[in-house]
Enzyme design. Structure first.
Site, PDB file in Angstrom:
ATOM      1  N   LYS A 204     -17.628  44.404  38.532  1.00  0.00           N
ATOM      2  CA  LYS A 204     -17.301  44.604  39.940  1.00  0.00           C
ATOM      3  C   LYS A 204     -17.451  46.078  40.306  1.00  0.00           C
ATOM      4  O   LYS A 204     -18.106  46.437  41.267  1.00  0.00           O
ATOM      5  CB  LYS A 204     -15.874  44.101  40.165  1.00  0.00           C
ATOM      6  N   GLY A 264     -10.893  40.447  39.813  1.00  0.00           N
ATOM      7  CA  GLY A 264     -11.712  40.177  38.627  1.00  0.00           C
ATOM      8  C   GLY A 264     -11.422  38.836  37.988  1.00  0.00           C
ATOM      9  O   GLY A 264     -12.323  38.052  37.695  1.00  0.00           O
ATOM     10  N   GLU A 350      -2.017  38.614  33.270  1.00  0.00           N
ATOM     11  CA  GLU A 350      -2.375  39.806  34.040  1.00  0.00           C
ATOM     12  C   GLU A 350      -1.826  39.680  35.465  1.00  0.00           C
ATOM     13  O   GLU A 350      -1.528  40.671  36.121  1.00  0.00           O
ATOM     14  CB  GLU A 350      -3.899  40.002  34.065  1.00  0.00           C
TER      15      GLU A 350
HETATM   16  C1  G6Q Z   1      -9.151  41.328  36.374  1.00  0.00           C
HETATM   17  C2  G6Q Z   1      -9.167  42.712  35.998  1.00  0.00           C
HETATM   18  C3  G6Q Z   1     -10.075  43.064  34.859  1.00  0.00           C
HETATM   19  C4  G6Q Z   1     -11.519  43.287  35.244  1.00  0.00           C
HETATM   20  C5  G6Q Z   1     -12.218  44.030  34.106  1.00  0.00           C
HETATM   21  C6  G6Q Z   1     -13.670  44.276  34.382  1.00  0.00           C
HETATM   22  O1  G6Q Z   1      -8.546  40.849  37.288  1.00  0.00           O
HETATM   23  O2  G6Q Z   1      -9.388  43.463  37.126  1.00  0.00           O
HETATM   24  O3  G6Q Z   1     -10.043  42.136  33.814  1.00  0.00           O
HETATM   25  O4  G6Q Z   1     -12.151  42.083  35.533  1.00  0.00           O
HETATM   26  O5  G6Q Z   1     -11.563  45.216  33.866  1.00  0.00           O
HETATM   27  O6  G6Q Z   1     -13.824  45.031  35.528  1.00  0.00           O
HETATM   28  P1  G6Q Z   1     -15.242  45.243  36.160  1.00  0.00           P
HETATM   29  O7  G6Q Z   1     -15.735  43.916  36.635  1.00  0.00           O
HETATM   30  O8  G6Q Z   1     -15.062  46.208  37.295  1.00  0.00           O
HETATM   31  O9  G6Q Z   1     -16.127  45.797  35.081  1.00  0.00           O
END
Ligand code: G6Q
Length: 546
Positions: A204, A264, A350
């Site tokens: 993301k 995420g 989480e």
């Molecule tokens: C989920 C969290 C976390 C996230 C990862 C990857 O809710 O926010 O697990 O998905 O840290 O983040 P990126 O997609 O930004 O790499």
């Protein structure tokens, strides 16, 4: 959100608990032949049986009253309507819009987000089809392998779902790399052909340390393997950060976006699902979204008494806060759900592993339970001993399909029998008298039987839920995941916490950033506690050892 309702309801709920702790579930089932139909809900091709919990009608009424006074439906409606319920990050929470197959608009700040969602879905489908039918050509033609590089929410969902839906997998082979441990990437390199591999960098933010390092190492490896300077066509990106994806060298036409209102761990429904879509095809991916949408409609329209995620949430709170059970096991009797518990661990822990409420004050009750699990029947030959006879009570969720994905003799009958046997055993238990009589009947002396019987006692009264569904297909999986998402949401509302932020992962990340130079160069190791400095020194010593 406020947790005052749980506080206000807790003495009434505890009184129900005290009353129920004097009745066994065995007695309850004996006294009420309708217990199963009273305490189970059917929807579509799925049954949620919660009759094997320490509940009765009055206690369920009291739990439903708790959900009402906590305002679960009010928060639910605000979430679906795009309100900024993720207050600590100032964001709406709209993963439900990603699977809104109803054709109805969803407004965020007055703007309908559906056209953008559909645009991305269409672009994903076009790309997925091209990859699947060999029209997206790279160095040596047709893609044979895709590798999703992502971590946390950008890995667990697609990895779990691609495995769960492997019978529908008719696209290129799918691999998932998440760990910054070079072993993850190295083991994957051994399985793929560089010339026909597509790396999908799922992030993301496109700044996550592990993902960026893995993506960079994959690019370096490809360049070397293919003796090529530009390997950009071997990469696609799933991200909200276009500037960074461009900088990495990934064309906009192979970059699929999403929005800051997708958390995420709730992002499998977004572009993050591309690897799943390539594996099973856009049509099946759409059925997956449809299943989740059905669950959304159920959550929005069913009364609490028949609302599966609300009931799951209330039973979780009943077990966690009123009976004091700290953990929760998820035990799928479905081998291809072997990553399901890992996925739910992130979703649940989480989201609800928080000790501060929305109002900034310390939570007035325990919050998220510790979730764990493994597929049955394997677990039966390992940790179920503790579930049956340990000193802690562990509420369990069992999951099983009526129809197997694979037809193989009587395997599925054995699997189902084992699943039902476990929840029955947990509920019914075995008394000392029963154990002793069995031993005597097997030929043991009275004295020997008396000595051994206590070891063979099962207290019973151990709570469980069972999800029984027709088959683990894309729609069912979508539905199950959405039910668990909404369970987590409803619990967060009742506990008064924000289920959509994750500040607890930040400190470790920041400290890792500080430690990297000290791990690389011993001379830089300073300003740390004695243990960390000691470990650093030993690390540098051991590294040198022959
Ligand atoms: C989920 C969290 C976390 C996230 C990862 C990857 O809710 O926010 O697990 O998905 O840290 O983040 P990126 O997609 O930004 O790499």
């Amino acid at each position: 959100m406020t947790s005052s309702s749980l506080k206000a309801h807790s003495s009434e709920l505890k009184a129900h608990k005290n009353r129920l702790s004097r009745i066994s579930m065995r007695e309850q089932f004996g006294a009420d032949k309708k217990r199963f139909s009273k305490f189970s809900v059917c929807t579509d091709d799925m049954i949620f049986d919660y009759s094997k919990n320490r509940i009765d009608t009055p206690s369920m009424k009291a739990l439903v009253a708790l959900a009402k006074s906590a305002g679960v439906s009010n928060y639910r409606d605000r979430m679906f309507a795009g309100a900024q319920i993720n207050e600590t990050e100032g964001r709406a929470v709209l993963h439900t819009a990603l699977r809104n197959t109803s054709g109805k608009p969803v407004l965020v700040d007055g703007k309908d987000v559906m056209p953008d969602i559909q645009k991305v879905l269409k672009a994903m489908a076009a790309f997925a089809n091209k990859v699947r039918n060999g029209k997206y050509a790279v160095t040596e033609g047709k893609i044979t392998d895709i590798v999703n590089i992502g971590i946390g929410g950008s890995d667990l969902g697609p990895a779990m779902a691609t495995l769960a839906l492997s019978p529908w997998h008719n696209g290129p082979r799918a691999h998932f790399v998440s760990n910054v441990d070079g072993a993850d990437l190295a083991d994957t390199f051994k399985k793929i052909e560089p010339a026909t591999t597509l790396f999908i960098v799922a992030s993301k933010t496109f700044t996550t340390q592990e993902t960026m390092r893995n993506a960079e190492s994959a690019r370096t490896w490809l360049k070397k393997q293919l003796c090529k300077k530009d390997v950009g066509q071997h990469f696609a990106a799933l991200s909200t950060n276009l500037e960074a994806t461009r900088k990495f060298g990934i064309d906009d036409e192979r970059t699929f976006g999403f929005w800051d209102w997708v958390g995420g761990r709730y992002s499998i429904w977004s572009a993050i699902g591309l690897s799943l879509m390539i594996a099973i095809g856009p049509k099946k991916f759409n059925e997956f979204l449809e299943g989740a949408h059905q669950a959304d409609l159920h959550f929005q329209s069913e009364p609490y008494e028949k609302n599966i995620p609300v009931l799951m949430a209330l039973l979780g709170i009943w077990n966690r806060n009123i009976w004091g059970h700290a953990t929760q096991a998820v035990l799928p009797y479905d081998n291809r759900l072997s990553r399901f518990a890992a996925y739910l661990q992130q979703l649940d822990m989480e989201s609800n592993g928080k000790r501060v409420m929305m109002n900034g004050k310390r939570a007035t009750s325990d919050t998220g339970a510790i979730l764990w699990g493994e597929p049955g029947t394997n677990g039966q030959h390992a940790f179920y001993q503790l579930i049956h006879q340990g000193t802690s009570v562990i509420p369990c969720d069992f999951l099983v399909a009526a129809k197997p994905q694979e037809k193989m003799g009587d395997h599925h009958s054995l699997l189902v029998a084992n699943c039902l046997a476990q929840s029955e055993a947990l509920m019914i238990g075995k008394t000392e008298d029963e154990a002793k009589s069995e031993l005597i009947a097997s030929g043991m002396s009275e004295k020997q039987a008396k000595a051994l019987a206590p070891h063979k006692v099962f207290e019973g009264n151990r709570p469980s839920n069972t999800f029984l569904y027709k088959q683990l297909d894309p729609k069912t999986l979508g539905m199950l995941l959405a039910f668990y998402e909404h369970k987590v949401f409803a619990q967060g509302v009742i506990w008064g916490i924000n289920s959509f932020d994750q500040w607890g992962v930040e400190l470790g990340k920041a400290l890792a950033g500080q430690l990297v130079p000290m791990v690389k160069d011993p001379a830089l190791a300073k300003n740390k506690d004695a243990s960390t400095l000691g470990l650093l020194a030993s690390y540098h010593e051991l590294k040198k050892a022959k």
